[in-house]
Design a protein around this motif. Structure first.
Motif, PDB file in Angstrom:
ATOM      1  N   ILE A   1    -111.198-106.269  44.332  1.00 33.68           N
ATOM      2  CA  ILE A   1    -109.789-106.607  44.070  1.00 33.68           C
ATOM      3  C   ILE A   1    -109.524-108.074  44.387  1.00 33.68           C
ATOM      4  O   ILE A   1    -109.814-108.540  45.486  1.00 33.68           O
ATOM      5  CB  ILE A   1    -108.853-105.721  44.907  1.00 33.68           C
ATOM      6  CG1 ILE A   1    -109.152-104.234  44.663  1.00 33.68           C
ATOM      7  CG2 ILE A   1    -107.399-106.022  44.584  1.00 33.68           C
ATOM      8  CD1 ILE A   1    -108.420-103.308  45.613  1.00 33.68           C
ATOM      9  N   SER A   2    -108.953-108.776  43.431  1.00 34.35           N
ATOM     10  CA  SER A   2    -108.599-110.181  43.637  1.00 34.35           C
ATOM     11  C   SER A   2    -107.142-110.322  44.085  1.00 34.35           C
ATOM     12  O   SER A   2    -106.854-111.006  45.064  1.00 34.35           O
ATOM     13  CB  SER A   2    -108.809-110.978  42.348  1.00 34.35           C
ATOM     14  OG  SER A   2    -108.354-112.307  42.505  1.00 34.35           O
ATOM     15  N   GLU A   3    -106.222-109.661  43.369  1.00 33.08           N
ATOM     16  CA  GLU A   3    -104.796-109.764  43.679  1.00 33.08           C
ATOM     17  C   GLU A   3    -104.121-108.401  43.550  1.00 33.08           C
ATOM     18  O   GLU A   3    -104.533-107.575  42.739  1.00 33.08           O
ATOM     19  CB  GLU A   3    -104.102-110.747  42.720  1.00 33.08           C
ATOM     20  CG  GLU A   3    -104.650-112.164  42.769  1.00 33.08           C
ATOM     21  CD  GLU A   3    -103.995-113.069  41.739  1.00 33.08           C
ATOM     22  OE1 GLU A   3    -103.036-112.605  41.061  1.00 33.08           O
ATOM     23  OE2 GLU A   3    -104.432-114.230  41.587  1.00 33.08           O
ATOM     24  N   VAL A   4    -103.073-108.211  44.363  1.00 40.23           N
ATOM     25  CA  VAL A   4    -102.235-107.010  44.275  1.00 40.23           C
ATOM     26  C   VAL A   4    -100.789-107.471  44.140  1.00 40.23           C
ATOM     27  O   VAL A   4    -100.275-108.184  45.008  1.00 40.23           O
ATOM     28  CB  VAL A   4    -102.382-106.103  45.514  1.00 40.23           C
ATOM     29  CG1 VAL A   4    -101.492-104.866  45.365  1.00 40.23           C
ATOM     30  CG2 VAL A   4    -103.828-105.693  45.731  1.00 40.23           C
ATOM     31  N   HIS A   5    -100.118-107.074  43.047  1.00 37.22           N
ATOM     32  CA  HIS A   5     -98.730-107.453  42.803  1.00 37.22           C
ATOM     33  C   HIS A   5     -97.836-106.211  42.886  1.00 37.22           C
ATOM     34  O   HIS A   5     -98.127-105.197  42.253  1.00 37.22           O
ATOM     35  CB  HIS A   5     -98.581-108.083  41.420  1.00 37.22           C
ATOM     36  CG  HIS A   5     -99.280-109.399  41.282  1.00 37.22           C
ATOM     37  ND1 HIS A   5     -98.603-110.596  41.157  1.00 37.22           N
ATOM     38  CD2 HIS A   5    -100.604-109.718  41.245  1.00 37.22           C
ATOM     39  CE1 HIS A   5     -99.469-111.585  41.040  1.00 37.22           C
ATOM     40  NE2 HIS A   5    -100.693-111.077  41.091  1.00 37.22           N
ATOM     41  N   TRP A   6     -96.782-106.318  43.676  1.00 39.05           N
ATOM     42  CA  TRP A   6     -95.803-105.227  43.749  1.00 39.05           C
ATOM     43  C   TRP A   6     -94.824-105.400  42.585  1.00 39.05           C
ATOM     44  O   TRP A   6     -94.083-106.378  42.516  1.00 39.05           O
ATOM     45  CB  TRP A   6     -95.064-105.267  45.085  1.00 39.05           C
ATOM     46  CG  TRP A   6     -94.085-104.138  45.267  1.00 39.05           C
ATOM     47  CD1 TRP A   6     -94.281-102.824  44.959  1.00 39.05           C
ATOM     48  CD2 TRP A   6     -92.762-104.226  45.796  1.00 39.05           C
ATOM     49  NE1 TRP A   6     -93.172-102.077  45.270  1.00 39.05           N
ATOM     50  CE2 TRP A   6     -92.219-102.916  45.785  1.00 39.05           C
ATOM     51  CE3 TRP A   6     -91.983-105.265  46.286  1.00 39.05           C
ATOM     52  CZ2 TRP A   6     -90.933-102.632  46.240  1.00 39.05           C
ATOM     53  CZ3 TRP A   6     -90.705-104.989  46.745  1.00 39.05           C
ATOM     54  CH2 TRP A   6     -90.191-103.679  46.727  1.00 39.05           C
ATOM     55  N   LYS A   7     -94.842-104.450  41.653  1.00 33.94           N
ATOM     56  CA  LYS A   7     -94.014-104.502  40.454  1.00 33.94           C
ATOM     57  C   LYS A   7     -93.203-103.202  40.338  1.00 33.94           C
ATOM     58  O   LYS A   7     -93.484-102.343  39.504  1.00 33.94           O
ATOM     59  CB  LYS A   7     -94.891-104.674  39.208  1.00 33.94           C
ATOM     60  CG  LYS A   7     -95.648-105.991  39.154  1.00 33.94           C
ATOM     61  CD  LYS A   7     -94.702-107.160  38.868  1.00 33.94           C
ATOM     62  CE  LYS A   7     -95.476-108.456  38.682  1.00 33.94           C
ATOM     63  NZ  LYS A   7     -94.575-109.598  38.382  1.00 33.94           N
TER      64      LYS A   7
END
Length: 261
Positions: free
Chosen positions: A181-187
């Motif tokens: 995992i590179s990035e985690v975005h809360w959407k």
């Protein structure tokens, strides 16, 4: 008949005296040895020879050995035998990043502090700095140091409740999955405040939910292994599990992209 040899009392007395003298001498030597040992022990305990000569820290990663030694309050002026391992462990465990500490002695005069640090499950970017996030959702002081890839970067987690839940879910994942995992975005969406989008190191996107993230994400390697390298897109694991390919670019779009580059 055999004649019995008669030993007179006068002949036996010197032998009895000699035996008693030997026993008395042995007893005296024993008492003197014990006394000497006690005196030597007292002298040793009162001398600098019984002080700590070295403190060794093991298991540290992000917390420096110097800081851990300071927390322990152990110095070379402390008596090696008077150190309470339990008190030292409690003092070291007060550090926000240390979850466990074990103290043991090793002759001559060495004290070993073995620590276990809370796992860093992610980083939150603040302008040009990165704020480490611990496994319990605690934020550490932002650092200018760029993450080395040991944990993903988290974006958009403005509410502590969701950040804490996300931290706990990431903690449950094996390292082999987290490293992808590179990035985690809360959407969040109106009907799903737990929606997140992940950007993977292999070029895929993943749409998931915080609530069941740790139970569904381990299937990711198996899913992408069935896809071709050219077939990039979005892996959905939030409700159902399916793959959505990126729209194919037309020749005109591709040529425009090349010109822009």
């Amino acid at each position: 008949m055999e004649e019995r040899k008669v030993v007179s009392i006068e002949d036996r007395i010197p032998k009895l005296k000699q035996t008693r003298r030997k026993k008395a001498n042995r007893r005296l030597i024993l008492y003197l040895s014990i006394l000497f040992l006690l005196i030597a022990t007292v002298v040793y305990l009162q001398s600098p020879l019984s002080n700590v000569n070295k403190v060794v820290v093991e298991g540290e990663q992000h917390v420096s050995a110097k800081e851990i030694k300071q927390l322990s309050t152990i110095t070379t002026k402390d008596n090696y035998w008077k150190i309470d391992p339990g008190d030292v462990e409690k003092a070291v465990e007060k550090h926000i990043q240390i979850t466990d500490a074990k103290v043991k002695r090793r002759l001559p005069g060495t004290v070993i502090i073995d620590v276990k640090e809370a796992e860093r499950i992610g980083y939150i970017q603040e302008e040009d700095k990165f704020q480490p996030i611990l496994e319990n959702g605690t934020k550490l002081k932002a650092s200018a140091t760029i993450p080395t890839g040991d944990a993903p970067i988290l974006y958009g987690f403005t509410k502590p409740t969701y950040l804490k839940e996300m931290s706990q879910e990431l903690k449950k994942l094996p390292d082999s999955i987290t490293s992808l995992i590179s990035e985690v975005h809360w959407k969040p969406e109106e009907d799903n405040p737990y929606r997140i989008i992940l950007y993977m190191n292999d070029g895929y996107e993943v749409v998931a939910s915080i609530r069941n993230f740790s139970s569904k994400m381990p299937a990711y390697p198996s899913i992408v292994s069935q896809l071709t390298k050219e077939n990039k897109g979005i892996v959905h694991i939030d409700v159902g599990t399916y793959f959505e390919a990126y729209p194919k670019q037309s020749k005109e779009d591709k040529s425009n992209d090349e010109e822009e580059r």
